[in-house]
Design a protein around this motif. Structure first.
Motif, PDB file in Angstrom:
ATOM      1  N   LEU A 153      27.513  47.136  41.944  1.00 42.35           N
ATOM      2  CA  LEU A 153      27.382  47.537  40.537  1.00 42.35           C
ATOM      3  C   LEU A 153      26.217  46.842  39.842  1.00 42.35           C
ATOM      4  O   LEU A 153      25.648  47.371  38.888  1.00 42.35           O
ATOM      5  CB  LEU A 153      28.664  47.214  39.759  1.00 42.35           C
ATOM      6  CG  LEU A 153      29.861  48.127  39.979  1.00 42.35           C
ATOM      7  CD1 LEU A 153      31.069  47.594  39.230  1.00 42.35           C
ATOM      8  CD2 LEU A 153      29.538  49.539  39.541  1.00 42.35           C
ATOM      9  N   ASN A 154      25.862  45.654  40.307  1.00 39.95           N
ATOM     10  CA  ASN A 154      24.795  44.879  39.674  1.00 39.95           C
ATOM     11  C   ASN A 154      23.447  45.602  39.714  1.00 39.95           C
ATOM     12  O   ASN A 154      22.546  45.276  38.943  1.00 39.95           O
ATOM     13  CB  ASN A 154      24.666  43.501  40.319  1.00 39.95           C
ATOM     14  CG  ASN A 154      25.909  42.668  40.119  1.00 39.95           C
ATOM     15  OD1 ASN A 154      26.671  42.874  39.176  1.00 39.95           O
ATOM     16  ND2 ASN A 154      26.138  41.725  41.010  1.00 39.95           N
ATOM     17  N   ALA A 203      25.541  40.920  25.442  1.00 39.11           N
ATOM     18  CA  ALA A 203      26.617  41.231  26.388  1.00 39.11           C
ATOM     19  C   ALA A 203      27.967  40.687  25.943  1.00 39.11           C
ATOM     20  O   ALA A 203      28.992  41.325  26.163  1.00 39.11           O
ATOM     21  CB  ALA A 203      26.262  40.696  27.777  1.00 39.11           C
ATOM     22  N   ASP A 204      27.991  39.525  25.311  1.00 35.53           N
ATOM     23  CA  ASP A 204      29.256  38.894  24.942  1.00 35.53           C
ATOM     24  C   ASP A 204      29.694  39.189  23.515  1.00 35.53           C
ATOM     25  O   ASP A 204      30.812  38.869  23.131  1.00 35.53           O
ATOM     26  CB  ASP A 204      29.166  37.383  25.133  1.00 35.53           C
ATOM     27  CG  ASP A 204      28.916  37.008  26.583  1.00 35.53           C
ATOM     28  OD1 ASP A 204      29.248  37.820  27.475  1.00 35.53           O
ATOM     29  OD2 ASP A 204      28.377  35.912  26.827  1.00 35.53           O
ATOM     30  N   ALA A 205      28.819  39.782  22.701  1.00 32.05           N
ATOM     31  CA  ALA A 205      29.145  40.044  21.301  1.00 32.05           C
ATOM     32  C   ALA A 205      30.117  41.223  21.192  1.00 32.05           C
ATOM     33  O   ALA A 205      29.858  42.289  21.731  1.00 32.05           O
ATOM     34  CB  ALA A 205      27.882  40.335  20.516  1.00 32.05           C
ATOM     35  N   GLN A 206      31.203  41.010  20.498  1.00 34.44           N
ATOM     36  CA  GLN A 206      32.167  42.083  20.262  1.00 34.44           C
ATOM     37  C   GLN A 206      31.735  42.965  19.097  1.00 34.44           C
ATOM     38  O   GLN A 206      32.051  44.140  19.057  1.00 34.44           O
ATOM     39  CB  GLN A 206      33.560  41.508  19.981  1.00 34.44           C
ATOM     40  CG  GLN A 206      34.174  40.800  21.165  1.00 34.44           C
ATOM     41  CD  GLN A 206      34.380  41.732  22.343  1.00 34.44           C
ATOM     42  OE1 GLN A 206      34.914  42.827  22.200  1.00 34.44           O
ATOM     43  NE2 GLN A 206      33.931  41.318  23.514  1.00 34.44           N
ATOM     44  N   SER A 254      33.182  46.037  33.630  1.00 35.55           N
ATOM     45  CA  SER A 254      32.210  46.450  34.641  1.00 35.55           C
ATOM     46  C   SER A 254      30.837  46.736  34.059  1.00 35.55           C
ATOM     47  O   SER A 254      29.895  47.018  34.795  1.00 35.55           O
ATOM     48  CB  SER A 254      32.704  47.710  35.366  1.00 35.55           C
ATOM     49  OG  SER A 254      33.906  47.442  36.030  1.00 35.55           O
ATOM     50  N   PHE A 255      30.722  46.692  32.728  1.00 36.35           N
ATOM     51  CA  PHE A 255      29.472  47.024  32.060  1.00 36.35           C
ATOM     52  C   PHE A 255      29.100  45.917  31.078  1.00 36.35           C
ATOM     53  O   PHE A 255      29.921  45.476  30.291  1.00 36.35           O
ATOM     54  CB  PHE A 255      29.617  48.333  31.269  1.00 36.35           C
ATOM     55  CG  PHE A 255      30.046  49.487  32.115  1.00 36.35           C
ATOM     56  CD1 PHE A 255      29.114  50.256  32.786  1.00 36.35           C
ATOM     57  CD2 PHE A 255      31.386  49.812  32.245  1.00 36.35           C
ATOM     58  CE1 PHE A 255      29.517  51.328  33.560  1.00 36.35           C
ATOM     59  CE2 PHE A 255      31.790  50.877  33.016  1.00 36.35           C
ATOM     60  CZ  PHE A 255      30.854  51.636  33.685  1.00 36.35           C
ATOM     61  N   TYR A 269      23.237  49.675  29.436  1.00 31.45           N
ATOM     62  CA  TYR A 269      24.219  48.791  30.066  1.00 31.45           C
ATOM     63  C   TYR A 269      23.812  48.540  31.496  1.00 31.45           C
ATOM     64  O   TYR A 269      23.188  49.389  32.138  1.00 31.45           O
ATOM     65  CB  TYR A 269      25.612  49.430  30.055  1.00 31.45           C
ATOM     66  CG  TYR A 269      26.236  49.495  28.687  1.00 31.45           C
ATOM     67  CD1 TYR A 269      26.998  48.433  28.204  1.00 31.45           C
ATOM     68  CD2 TYR A 269      26.086  50.610  27.882  1.00 31.45           C
ATOM     69  CE1 TYR A 269      27.579  48.486  26.952  1.00 31.45           C
ATOM     70  CE2 TYR A 269      26.660  50.670  26.628  1.00 31.45           C
ATOM     71  CZ  TYR A 269      27.407  49.605  26.175  1.00 31.45           C
ATOM     72  OH  TYR A 269      27.976  49.657  24.935  1.00 31.45           O
ATOM     73  N   ARG A 270      24.193  47.394  32.003  1.00 35.69           N
ATOM     74  CA  ARG A 270      24.006  47.072  33.423  1.00 35.69           C
ATOM     75  C   ARG A 270      25.373  46.881  34.042  1.00 35.69           C
ATOM     76  O   ARG A 270      26.295  46.364  33.401  1.00 35.69           O
ATOM     77  CB  ARG A 270      23.173  45.802  33.576  1.00 35.69           C
ATOM     78  CG  ARG A 270      21.759  46.025  33.089  1.00 35.69           C
ATOM     79  CD  ARG A 270      20.784  45.224  33.874  1.00 35.69           C
ATOM     80  NE  ARG A 270      19.437  45.632  33.494  1.00 35.69           N
ATOM     81  CZ  ARG A 270      18.412  44.820  33.515  1.00 35.69           C
ATOM     82  NH1 ARG A 270      18.557  43.575  33.887  1.00 35.69           N
ATOM     83  NH2 ARG A 270      17.221  45.253  33.184  1.00 35.69           N
ATOM     84  N   GLY A 271      25.463  47.287  35.298  1.00 29.53           N
ATOM     85  CA  GLY A 271      26.715  47.087  36.009  1.00 29.53           C
ATOM     86  C   GLY A 271      26.975  45.604  36.223  1.00 29.53           C
ATOM     87  O   GLY A 271      26.052  44.815  36.366  1.00 29.53           O
ATOM     88  N   ASP A 272      28.254  45.241  36.217  1.00 29.57           N
ATOM     89  CA  ASP A 272      28.633  43.844  36.404  1.00 29.57           C
ATOM     90  C   ASP A 272      29.791  43.808  37.408  1.00 29.57           C
ATOM     91  O   ASP A 272      30.940  44.028  37.045  1.00 29.57           O
ATOM     92  CB  ASP A 272      29.049  43.214  35.070  1.00 29.57           C
ATOM     93  CG  ASP A 272      29.291  41.724  35.191  1.00 29.57           C
ATOM     94  OD1 ASP A 272      28.578  41.057  35.970  1.00 29.57           O
ATOM     95  OD2 ASP A 272      30.204  41.222  34.509  1.00 29.57           O
ATOM     96  N   GLY A 273      29.450  43.545  38.660  1.00 29.48           N
ATOM     97  CA  GLY A 273      30.474  43.514  39.701  1.00 29.48           C
ATOM     98  C   GLY A 273      30.399  42.239  40.520  1.00 29.48           C
ATOM     99  O   GLY A 273      29.428  41.494  40.449  1.00 29.48           O
TER     100      GLY A 273
END
Length: 170
Positions: free
Chosen positions: A96-97, A60-63, A33-34, A85-89
């Motif tokens: 959430l966005n 955002a995609d880097a672990q 969600s983040f 962080y930004r919401g990702d829904g």
């Protein structure tokens, strides 16, 4: 500045660097969600990393991201962190966005003479389903003290018997 001058003097006079090595790693253990949008790091007040995700997922995609890997003077050092962080829904949760979550934190660690200290800064989602969304983003610090290294040896590997501690500040 004084510590850096001492290290430079030692390099010039002796051709080697003693002291300590430090490594700062950012790890992303945040839930789906983040999405990490911005990351800023400083070590002892000096900026060492400042990135904004441009939409390609670099942050955002880097672990895991290596933030710093270098020589530091033995003693106490402070790593300061700002994560956004930004919401990702999607679907019903698309609201959430519009959310932004900002976390500021700092942590003091001790770099021991002749040892590698690794500071893992972990962005994670705390709590559970009953925890308010605004309270979920958090930072944890996992510290590992590696084996002693020789002046002519790169200290990038940890000894199995290294010490470890964990801390959390916000």
């Amino acid at each position: 500045s004084k510590a850096r001058l001492i290290q430079l003097q030692e390099v010039v006079l002796h051709g080697t660097i003693s002291g300590s090595k430090a490594k700062v790693i950012h790890r992303n253990e945040m839930g789906g969600s983040f999405k990490l949008h911005r990351a800023q790091y400083s070590l002892d007040g000096t900026p060492i990393f400042n990135r904004v995700d441009s939409g390609d997922g670099e942050l955002a995609d880097a672990q895991e991201l290596e933030i710093f890997n270098g020589t530091v003077a033995p003693g106490n050092h402070q790593v300061s962190v700002y994560l956004e962080y930004r919401g990702d829904g999607w679907g019903f949760f698309s609201y959430l966005n519009d959310y932004k979550f900002k976390i500021k934190s700092s942590y003091t660690f001790t770099a021991e003479e002749g040892r590698l200290t690794s500071v893992n800064v972990v962005g994670y989602e705390q709590g559970g389903i009953t925890t308010a969304l605004t309270e979920r983003p958090a930072i944890r610090y996992d510290i590992e003290s590696g084996r002693a290294f020789r002046k002519d040896q790169a200290a990038d590997e940890f000894d199995d018997g290294g010490e470890s501690e964990s801390g959390s500040e916000q």
